[in-house]
Motif scaffolding. Structure first.
Motif, mmCIF file in Angstrom:
data_model
loop_
_atom_site.group_PDB
_atom_site.id
_atom_site.type_symbol
_atom_site.label_atom_id
_atom_site.label_comp_id
_atom_site.label_asym_id
_atom_site.label_seq_id
_atom_site.Cartn_x
_atom_site.Cartn_y
_atom_site.Cartn_z
ATOM 1 N N GLU A 1 -44.914 -21.636 -22.237
ATOM 2 C CA GLU A 1 -43.993 -22.621 -22.054
ATOM 3 C C GLU A 1 -42.517 -21.232 -23.118
ATOM 4 O OE1 GLU A 1 -42.287 -25.916 -24.400
ATOM 5 O OE2 GLU A 1 -43.145 -26.790 -22.505
ATOM 6 N N ILE A 2 -41.525 -21.013 -22.521
ATOM 7 C CA ILE A 2 -40.814 -20.111 -23.073
ATOM 8 C C ILE A 2 -39.356 -21.016 -22.644
ATOM 9 C CG2 ILE A 2 -39.920 -17.775 -22.616
ATOM 10 C CD1 ILE A 2 -42.390 -17.370 -20.734
ATOM 11 N N GLY B 1 -25.576 -19.095 -16.083
ATOM 12 C CA GLY B 1 -26.455 -17.796 -15.581
ATOM 13 C C GLY B 1 -27.587 -17.812 -15.802
ATOM 14 N N VAL B 2 -27.724 -18.033 -17.490
ATOM 15 C CA VAL B 2 -29.391 -18.466 -18.185
ATOM 16 C C VAL B 2 -29.941 -19.427 -17.818
ATOM 17 C CG1 VAL B 2 -29.924 -18.616 -20.308
ATOM 18 C CG2 VAL B 2 -28.021 -16.683 -19.685
ATOM 19 N N ALA B 3 -28.862 -20.910 -17.482
ATOM 20 C CA ALA B 3 -29.923 -21.940 -17.204
ATOM 21 C C ALA B 3 -30.283 -22.377 -15.801
ATOM 22 C CB ALA B 3 -28.917 -23.150 -17.432
ATOM 23 N N CYS C 1 -38.772 -21.637 -17.333
ATOM 24 C CA CYS C 1 -38.648 -21.664 -18.461
ATOM 25 C C CYS C 1 -37.420 -23.104 -18.557
ATOM 26 C CB CYS C 1 -38.438 -20.355 -19.001
ATOM 27 S SG CYS C 1 -39.546 -19.088 -18.422
ATOM 28 N N ARG C 2 -37.698 -23.145 -20.022
ATOM 29 C CA ARG C 2 -36.513 -24.012 -20.730
ATOM 30 C C ARG C 2 -35.033 -23.023 -20.934
ATOM 31 N NH1 ARG C 2 -37.419 -25.970 -24.978
ATOM 32 N NH2 ARG C 2 -36.493 -27.833 -24.636
ATOM 33 N N ALA D 1 -31.062 -27.565 -18.440
ATOM 34 C CA ALA D 1 -30.689 -27.166 -20.190
ATOM 35 C C ALA D 1 -30.218 -28.040 -20.780
ATOM 36 C CB ALA D 1 -29.766 -25.638 -19.799
ATOM 37 N N GLN D 2 -31.184 -27.599 -22.220
ATOM 38 C CA GLN D 2 -30.229 -28.687 -22.931
ATOM 39 C C GLN D 2 -29.010 -27.806 -23.686
ATOM 40 O OE1 GLN D 2 -33.444 -29.344 -26.326
ATOM 41 N NE2 GLN D 2 -31.423 -29.447 -27.962
#
Length: 395
Positions: free
Chosen positions: A111-112, A125-127, A135-136, A158-159
């Motif tokens: 888990e990352i 973009g990251v989410a 990944c999270r 995403a959070q």
């Protein structure tokens, strides 16, 4: 508009290693393995070119990138992929989206969680990249961020939250949370001690430049004579200018860097010309939310400082002008939906070409009826309510 003409030393910055032909091809090769990849359009606008008094005008429309309404997914996906690829020992032709999402690879990595701060597009973009790669993601937005931008990030799983901090303090918060929780910081700006991932993000952006090179060649077009590139921390502008320098060398276009006057850290740094970075602090209230960054990216400045030709500090009026010129075209040009940050380059170009008080700047830049100008619309209507408000306003 305030401007500074750069007295360039024209060295070969070490940072160009992140934007050379090998980097462009490596990033493009990976992005082409992502499901749904397609080059974004390079749109010719002959009617607007005639109106502004130049020979040609092209706009690269990044609203159509991976369904994210902005270009930022290029950098986030490449940086996350490079981090994962190094952990897995993947190189060359083995380094693909499919290899990273293989169940055995996912089991090996465990888990990352990736963490970042954003004005909206980078965090989205990251989410998206984190979700696609299994990944999270945790994303922090600065105060004043549009609810729509937060909702878009949350919709990707995403959070995320809007903080009571400005952009640069939100970056520091993300870095601290990453250290406390063992999360991987994926930030699109660099500072001493944090440079590898921002360098990868800049490499990811070069896919956009690589597409432009291919699209111009396929159309039998000469390279542009002028580039107008908007900037926040400068990573996007540095990636594109660096790629252009590596591709065209001494024939690289005259390049203007466009910033909001509320967050013009690159303009201030260039004007000071003292070898130091000059951040903007406090409130940054431009509607160009994606450009409201107060501290320059060190890697980007290593390219922009010695190699950009001019730095333009512009009010929101120029962004609004660009949005209307692209969204309400005349003379048969296609419409381009371009948001506040995306249209800044076109708006600044129109101001330089049409305002009487900027005659000296036009002359210095060599902008005339023979010029071939390239702008990049880095986002679509990421704040739809404001986009409609601007488009419906009178000129």
């Amino acid at each position: 508009m305030n401007y500074y003409i750069n007295h360039k030393s024209q060295p070969k910055p070490a940072a160009l290693s992140h934007t050379d032909a090998q980097s462009v091809q490596r990033a493009m090769r990976f992005h082409q393995t992502i499901p749904g990849y397609a080059p974004t359009p390079l749109v010719a606008l002959p009617a607007l070119a005639r109106e502004l008094g130049v020979a040609k005008l092209w706009v690269k429309d990044e609203s159509q990138r991976f369904g994210l309404n902005a270009f930022k997914g290029l950098g986030g996906s490449w940086a996350i992929a490079r981090w994962m690829g190094e952990k897995l020992g993947l190189e060359g032709e083995q380094f693909t989206f499919q290899a990273l999402t293989d169940p055995k690879a996912r089991e090996k990595l465990g888990e990352i969680t990736f963490v970042t701060a954003t004005d909206g597009n980078h965090g989205r973009g990251v989410a998206w990249a984190a979700r696609e790669l299994g990944c999270r993601a945790v994303v922090y937005l600065p105060k004043g961020s549009a609810q729509e931008r937060l909702d878009n990030i949350l919709a990707l799983g995403a959070q995320a939250e809007i903080t009571d901090l400005n952009y640069d303090d939100a970056v520091r918060l993300a870095a601290r949370k990453g250290e406390e929780n063992g999360w991987v910081l994926i930030q699109d700006t660099a500072w001493p001690g944090y440079e590898q991932i921002p360098a990868w993000i800049m490499e990811g952006y070069t896919t956009l430049a690589g597409e432009i090179f291919e699209q111009l060649a396929q159309a039998g077009e000469e390279p542009p004579t002028h580039l107008f590139l908007q900037a926040g921390v400068g990573s996007f502008a540095g990636a594109v200018l660096g790629s252009a320098l590596c591709r065209w060398g001494k024939d690289c276009p005259v390049t203007c860097i466009v910033e909001p006057d509320q967050a013009d850290c690159l303009y201030r740094t260039a004007r000071a010309a003292d070898g130091k970075l000059h951040p903007v602090t406090g409130e940054m209230n431009s509607m160009m939310a994606g450009l409201c960054c107060g501290e320059p990216c060190t890697l980007a400045w290593d390219i922009l400082g010695p190699c950009a030709d001019a730095f333009l500090s512009c009010s929101d009026d120029y962004a609004a002008l660009g949005m209307r010129l692209l969204g309400r075209p005349r003379g048969g040009d296609p419409a381009i939906v371009s948001g506040e940050s995306g249209a800044a380059g076109v708006g600044a170009l129109a101001g330089v070409l049409q305002e009487e008080g900027l005659h000296d700047l036009r002359w210095t830049l060599g902008l005339d009826e023979r010029s071939r100008v390239l702008c990049i619309s880095t986002e679509g209507d990421t704040d739809r309510a404001n986009y409609q408000k601007i488009l419906q306003a009178s000129k």
